[in-house]
Design an enzyme around this catalytic site. Structure first.
Site, PDB file in Angstrom:
ATOM      1  N   LYS A 121       6.452  26.681   8.549  1.00 38.08           N
ATOM      2  CA  LYS A 121       5.540  26.153   7.682  1.00 38.08           C
ATOM      3  C   LYS A 121       5.304  24.647   8.501  1.00 38.08           C
ATOM      4  CE  LYS A 121       3.040  26.652   3.939  1.00 38.08           C
ATOM      5  NZ  LYS A 121       2.376  27.966   3.707  1.00 38.08           N
TER       6      LYS A 121
ATOM      7  N   ASP B 248      -3.269  26.653   4.544  1.00 38.27           N
ATOM      8  CA  ASP B 248      -2.724  26.410   3.277  1.00 38.27           C
ATOM      9  C   ASP B 248      -3.545  25.509   2.565  1.00 38.27           C
ATOM     10  OD1 ASP B 248      -0.131  27.718   1.949  1.00 38.27           O
ATOM     11  OD2 ASP B 248      -0.051  25.520   1.450  1.00 38.27           O
TER      12      ASP B 248
END
Ligand code: NDP
Ligand code: 2IT
Length: 444
Positions: A126, A166
């Site tokens: 991430k 995201d």
């Protein structure tokens, strides 16, 4: 002390300033007790819990860029490469002022289990930055994205690490990031997913997380003798996940009553008119309160409150820790049938426990929102074979993957004597594959 408790204490001591990361680890490790305690000596000797809770690598970097007034701005960039046992690191990039190492580590940790559950060969990672895209011009967003990629490019690659979107990262940002990678390296490679359809993107990636959430929720409802037909659904958020969850839930006959953003929420007793939401959010990057101007029967309320409106199905699709104990109590008191997480960790630990204690089927984000990353992996496959699949082909695969995840989570829960506990089931099933792959590859 049990091995799980030992590791939990160590993780808390070592990461004291990272509450979201500790929260995610606590949830996972608590539900792995069922597995670990059966063979504690082995797991302790192999230090498997220490290994899965320590990222393989964290990169943080300076992101300087120039705003429209000629002022230099500096943000902090992150990429956490958490676990590559089952494939190249894969996971989104978040651009939001709240981003810090704790947030990125919790998201990276969750991503490992999520990606494992998809059954596809992707490890967990991430990244992101505390840059706030809200209110910035397209040129400022481009300047930031180019500067971010000036550092990130050396850490990623089609077989190394493949970021995606995201919160705050959609088609516009992916385009700017991709263009800069190509300029820096001269390579036309699938190094990002969520790309535009004209340069290697996959059909149905935009819809995938929201659609996937509704596909798996449908399985949860079926297993509990319910269906979306005529159900009242509350959704929080009004971004990518919320919009396509709303669309698919409506196509299954549900009435979606609410959507929100960080300022407030709308309640439309007639059912949300999604065309209006899409025009506001995707068209002009506006605020959800603008909805009531176009639909006067709806109401807008400043602040939190989506979960106080009685509903049958609750789909939190905004951000972490947005559904608290008091919200869980309201949902239960109002007779909710199921709660399925579109966002990552939107439900606090206390709220999750309360829902479970009250017998509410609860599908955690790492299972329920895995459709996005699953279609990202399908985008990687299409890029590798230099072909594009049809919308129907991708959507059918997505559907099968979500049904498969439901089956993995429910059968693991049954195997360990906690039928219907999808939190335990998802964590166990995700863990088993990663663990087997790590052990096979030795101490690396
Ligand atoms: P978007 O940026 O498209 O939308 C985010 C939505 O959540 C907006 O409505 C935003 O409101 C709201 N929101 C964000 N932060 C907060 C906050 N601190 N408080 C209240 N509301 C907030 O993001 P996505 O829809 O892509 O992501 C939503 C969630 O889903 C995230 O948890 C993400 O990690 C998760 N997810 C996303 C996937 C994807 O493919 N995009 C895949 C799997 C999970 P506002 O405009 O006011 O900020
Ligand atoms: O949280 C997530 O799974 C995502 N933001 C999507 C990641 C991806 O690589 O598509």
């Amino acid at each position: 002390m049990s091995y799980v408790d030992e590791v939990l204490e160590r993780v808390k001591a070592k990461n004291g300033a990272e509450p979201e990361f500790i929260q995610a680890v606590t949830e996972v490790l608590n539900s792995l007790r069922f597995v670990i305690e059966k063979n504690e000596d082995h797991f302790r000797k192999e230090a498997l819990l220490e290994r899965i809770t320590e990222p393989e690598r964290i990169v943080t970097f300076r992101v300087p860029w120039v705003d429209d007034n000629g002022q230099v701005q500096v943000n902090r960039g992150f990429r956490v490469q958490f676990n590559s046992a089952i494939g190249p690191y894969k996971g989104g990039l978040r651009l939001h002022p709240s981003v810090n190492q704790s947030i990125i580590k919790f998201l990276g940790f969750e991503q490992c289990f999520k990606n494992s559950l998809t059954g596809l060969p992707i490890g967990g990672g991430k990244g992101g930055s505390d840059f706030d895209p809200k209110g910035k011009s397209d040129r400022e967003v481009m300047a930031f994205c180019q500067s971010f990629m000036n550092e990130l490019y050396r850490h990623i690659g089609a077989n190394v690490d493949v970021p995606a979107g995201d919160i705050g990262v959609g088609a516009r940002e992916i385009g700017f990031l991709y263009g800069q990678y190509k300029r820096l390296t001269g390579l036309y490679e699938g190094i990002l997913t969520g790309k535009g359809l004209t340069y290697g993107g996959s059909l149905a990636r935009t819809e995938a997380t929201g659609y996937g959430l509704v596909y798996i929720t449908n399985e949860v409802l079926k297993a509990n003798g319910k269906s979306f037909e005529g159900a009242r659904v509350n959704i929080s958020g009004s971004g990518n996940v919320a919009i396509y969850a709303c669309q698919k839930a409506q196509s299954f006959g549900a009435k979606v009553q609410t959507m929100s953003d960080s300022n407030g929420y709308i309640y439309d007793p007639d059912g949300i008119d999604l065309a209006i939401v899409k025009e506001i959010k995707e068209g002009r990057r506006g605020r959800i309160k603008e909805y009531v101007a176009a639909k006067p029967t709806a109401t807008y309320t400043e602040g939190r409150g989506v979960w106080s409106i009685p509903c049958d199905v609750a789909l939190p699709c905004a951000t972490q820790n947005e559904l608290f104990l008091e919200d869980a109590k309201a949902l239960v008191a109002n007779g909710v049938w199921a709660v399925c997480e579109g966002a990552n960790m939107p439900t606090t630990l206390e709220a999750t426990e309360y829902l479970q204690e009250n017998g509410i089927p609860f599908m955690p984000g790492k299972a329920a929102n895995a459709g996005g990353v699953a279609v990202s992996a399908l985008e990687m496959s299409q890029n590798s074979e230099r072909l594009s699949w049809t919308f129907e082909e991708v959507d059918a695969k997505l559907h099968d993957i979500m049904v498969g995840i439901f089956e993995k989570a429910s059968s693991a829960a049954e195997r360990y004597g906690v039928p219907g506990n999808y939190v335990a089931g998802a964590n166990i099933a995700g863990f088993e594959k990663i663990c087997t792959a790590m052990e096979a590859q030795g101490i690396v």
